[in-house]
Design an enzyme around this catalytic site. Sequence first.
Site, PDB file in Angstrom:
ATOM      1  N   GLU A  19      45.210  39.156  46.292  1.00 55.33           N
ATOM      2  CA  GLU A  19      45.739  40.530  46.313  1.00 55.33           C
ATOM      3  C   GLU A  19      44.875  41.498  47.105  1.00 55.33           C
ATOM      4  OE1 GLU A  19      43.707  39.451  44.092  1.00 55.33           O
ATOM      5  OE2 GLU A  19      42.302  41.117  44.118  1.00 55.33           O
ATOM      6  N   LYS A  62      37.513  47.569  48.970  1.00 52.85           N
ATOM      7  CA  LYS A  62      38.484  47.054  47.986  1.00 52.85           C
ATOM      8  C   LYS A  62      38.185  47.647  46.603  1.00 52.85           C
ATOM      9  CE  LYS A  62      39.859  42.653  45.749  1.00 52.85           C
ATOM     10  NZ  LYS A  62      39.777  41.183  45.764  1.00 52.85           N
ATOM     11  N   LYS A  94      44.282  33.782  36.824  1.00 53.02           N
ATOM     12  CA  LYS A  94      42.966  33.136  36.887  1.00 53.02           C
ATOM     13  C   LYS A  94      42.698  32.429  35.563  1.00 53.02           C
ATOM     14  CE  LYS A  94      40.646  36.400  39.961  1.00 53.02           C
ATOM     15  NZ  LYS A  94      40.345  35.426  41.013  1.00 53.02           N
ATOM     16  N   ARG A 141      43.524  41.293  50.033  1.00 51.45           N
ATOM     17  CA  ARG A 141      43.966  41.437  51.424  1.00 51.45           C
ATOM     18  C   ARG A 141      45.228  42.294  51.522  1.00 51.45           C
ATOM     19  NH1 ARG A 141      44.202  35.033  51.904  1.00 51.45           N
ATOM     20  NH2 ARG A 141      42.610  35.372  50.314  1.00 51.45           N
ATOM     21  N   ASP A 150      40.986  42.327  38.236  1.00 51.89           N
ATOM     22  CA  ASP A 150      41.807  41.299  38.888  1.00 51.89           C
ATOM     23  C   ASP A 150      42.028  40.120  37.940  1.00 51.89           C
ATOM     24  OD1 ASP A 150      43.103  39.567  40.565  1.00 51.89           O
ATOM     25  OD2 ASP A 150      41.368  39.172  41.864  1.00 51.89           O
ATOM     26  N   ASP A 200      47.067  36.061  43.331  1.00 51.56           N
ATOM     27  CA  ASP A 200      45.620  36.287  43.173  1.00 51.56           C
ATOM     28  C   ASP A 200      44.953  36.631  44.517  1.00 51.56           C
ATOM     29  OD1 ASP A 200      43.241  36.502  41.888  1.00 51.56           O
ATOM     30  OD2 ASP A 200      42.890  34.339  41.644  1.00 51.56           O
ATOM     31  N   ASP A 251      35.668  43.592  40.668  1.00 55.20           N
ATOM     32  CA  ASP A 251      36.439  43.412  41.901  1.00 55.20           C
ATOM     33  C   ASP A 251      36.626  44.727  42.666  1.00 55.20           C
ATOM     34  OD1 ASP A 251      37.517  41.496  43.553  1.00 55.20           O
ATOM     35  OD2 ASP A 251      39.522  41.566  42.672  1.00 55.20           O
TER      36      ASP A 251
HETATM   37  N1  BES Z   1      38.712  38.836  43.571  1.00 54.54           N
HETATM   38  C1  BES Z   1      38.989  37.510  43.961  1.00 54.54           C
HETATM   39  C2  BES Z   1      37.823  36.854  44.703  1.00 54.54           C
HETATM   40  C3  BES Z   1      36.609  36.523  43.892  1.00 54.54           C
HETATM   41  C4  BES Z   1      36.507  35.336  43.227  1.00 54.54           C
HETATM   42  C5  BES Z   1      35.539  37.396  43.868  1.00 54.54           C
HETATM   43  C6  BES Z   1      35.356  35.027  42.513  1.00 54.54           C
HETATM   44  C7  BES Z   1      34.395  37.074  43.181  1.00 54.54           C
HETATM   45  C8  BES Z   1      34.312  35.890  42.490  1.00 54.54           C
HETATM   46  C9  BES Z   1      40.202  37.467  44.907  1.00 54.54           C
HETATM   47  O1  BES Z   1      41.160  38.424  44.661  1.00 54.54           O
HETATM   48  C10 BES Z   1      40.832  36.111  44.727  1.00 54.54           C
HETATM   49  O2  BES Z   1      41.201  35.808  43.645  1.00 54.54           O
HETATM   50  N2  BES Z   1      40.903  35.346  45.800  1.00 54.54           N
HETATM   51  C11 BES Z   1      41.453  34.038  45.735  1.00 54.54           C
HETATM   52  C12 BES Z   1      42.260  33.802  46.989  1.00 54.54           C
HETATM   53  C13 BES Z   1      43.076  32.536  46.966  1.00 54.54           C
HETATM   54  C14 BES Z   1      44.138  32.610  45.898  1.00 54.54           C
HETATM   55  C15 BES Z   1      43.719  32.333  48.326  1.00 54.54           C
HETATM   56  C16 BES Z   1      40.292  33.028  45.638  1.00 54.54           C
HETATM   57  O3  BES Z   1      39.251  33.260  46.233  1.00 54.54           O
HETATM   58  O4  BES Z   1      40.450  32.065  44.914  1.00 54.54           O
HETATM   59 ZN    ZN Z   2      40.460  40.230  43.787  1.00 55.23          ZN
HETATM   60 ZN    ZN Z   3      42.532  37.859  43.165  1.00 58.92          ZN
END
Ligand code: BES
Ligand code: ZN
Ligand code: ZN
Length: 519
Positions: A361, A276, A288, A363, A281, A359, A299
């Site tokens: 994204e 990735k 966020k 995947r 992000d 968020d 990220d």
């Molecule tokens: N990049 C984030 C995941 C992340 C969060 C990595 C904190 C490191 C620290 C990812 O893109 C994300 O925001 N995922 C969301 C998914 C949810 C909206 C289903 C998450 O984990 O909250």
């Molecule tokens: Zn992310």
């Molecule tokens: Zn995200």
Amino acid sequence: MPDQTVTIEFFDQEPSTFAGDLLVFLVEEGIPQAAESGMGINRLLAKVQATGDFKGEKDQAFVLYPGLVGTDAAQGVAAKRVLFVGLGKPDEAINSRRERLRLAGGTIAKQAGAVKAKEVLLVPPKEYLLDAVEIGQCLCEGFLLGNYRFDLYKQPKEDDPPVRVERLLLHDGGLAASAVRKGLELGRILAEATCAARDMANQPGNGWTPADFAEYAKKLGKKSRLKCTILDKGDLQKLRMGGILGVNQGSAQPPFLVILEYKTNKKNPTVLLVGKGLTFDSGGISAKPPAGMEDMKYDMCGGAAVLAAMQAIVEIGVPEVNVVALVPATENLSGAAALKPGDIIRHYGGKSSEIINTDAEGRLILADALAYGIETYKPQAVIDVATLTGAVIIGLGHHYTGLLGNNDQWADQLTEAGARVGEPLWRLPLGPEYRKQIDSRIADIKNAGSDRSGGTITAACYLQEFVGETPWVHLDIAGTAWDFTEKTYIPKGPSGIGVRTLVDCLRQWRPIQSADKNQ
Ligand code: BES
Ligand code: ZN
Ligand code: ZN
């Protein structure tokens, strides 16, 4: 990128003749010997041990100045300082023996930094129960990883300029010199690649964009025998990669799909690596919260790990496999053109996805890359590496990377590799009961469940839709890509996790028997 290269050489004279800044000996707890018998160093060590101040405990360090001590034992030692470093108790498992050497390497780097040493000679322990190649490798790896700094954006202080170790010398310590040399080289390659991944990650969002991923891969391709292909926005449009393009809609930086190919033999199986490469992000429209958002420049750590692993692979060689690396790279920002909750996109290959949360994204971009990589390169096995979910931090904290996959043998190979290199992995389940959470009423799938339960698993279920029957392992490094377990060789900030696991796993590749597929 900062150039932090340390010259690494082999030292084939008597350690006592080394006249540099720091002469280092490693001592196991309860073993009254540091070097080959007959050296004055052992008498010196005996005196130090007699004080009770140094027992050889893990990470323990003791510095002394032979010129100032004035004992018989110190005479004939030309080095400015002698450093004894503890290795802990000798009676543990092989992976722990490897780890103790890496930790000792990190301790040496710290001590060298504290006394501003420029030239360090390291004498490996003679009676340490580990193959001599691995002794050289783990020590060198730990030292170089512990010696890492990122000061590209700091102005040097005029009155106190930073002093760096310029030369690391390794003695054979009575072991087979050719084996120690080989280990030294392996350790150097792996540590330099890991530090390259850390450098990419440390760069801010405005210092490392998707175009920088493309540039880095191109340069790597030019100076090695890796084939590099860069798919730009126009190519992605032609290929209908709606995931990467959708996530990119809010960004002023164009997206790329970066491809590197390492080829050994047509008859060999191909392993596909996907990382990735989200260079920032913000969450997009599903923004966020501001606190800690700056960390989302990390990220892209999965992409960094995959490119850096290719850098090491081409240097070390993995003769039994071909390797293809894909890094889908974009930012995730909000704006007038950004993807919105409720929008429906179509991935490479045609599957549609309803966007519940912009968020989620990672995947979306991985789905295109996985589907494209599998169709194009027909790999025998796939690994993706991604800072995918906050949920993995809730489940495993910062000490284990989450592992999910559709094949036990492949999952085991990764788990073993992670354990060998000190990057532990913990497997989580997959299954239809979780997959149901991402059923969509109007599209083939939705990109987030309606609640947060099992977030790491539902994210992996999403990816699973794009890998078919190909043996696949997903590594969720959101908890370990930075803030990873504090160790002497792991700095604060990005850890470079994944690089050494990927390379080790490919070096130890075993063909996957299709009969044993599961899940
Ligand atoms: N990049 C984030 C995941 C992340 C969060 C990595 C904190 C490191 C620290 C990812 O893109 C994300 O925001 N995922 C969301 C998914 C949810 C909206 C289903 C998450 O984990 O909250
Ligand atoms: Zn992310
Ligand atoms: Zn995200």
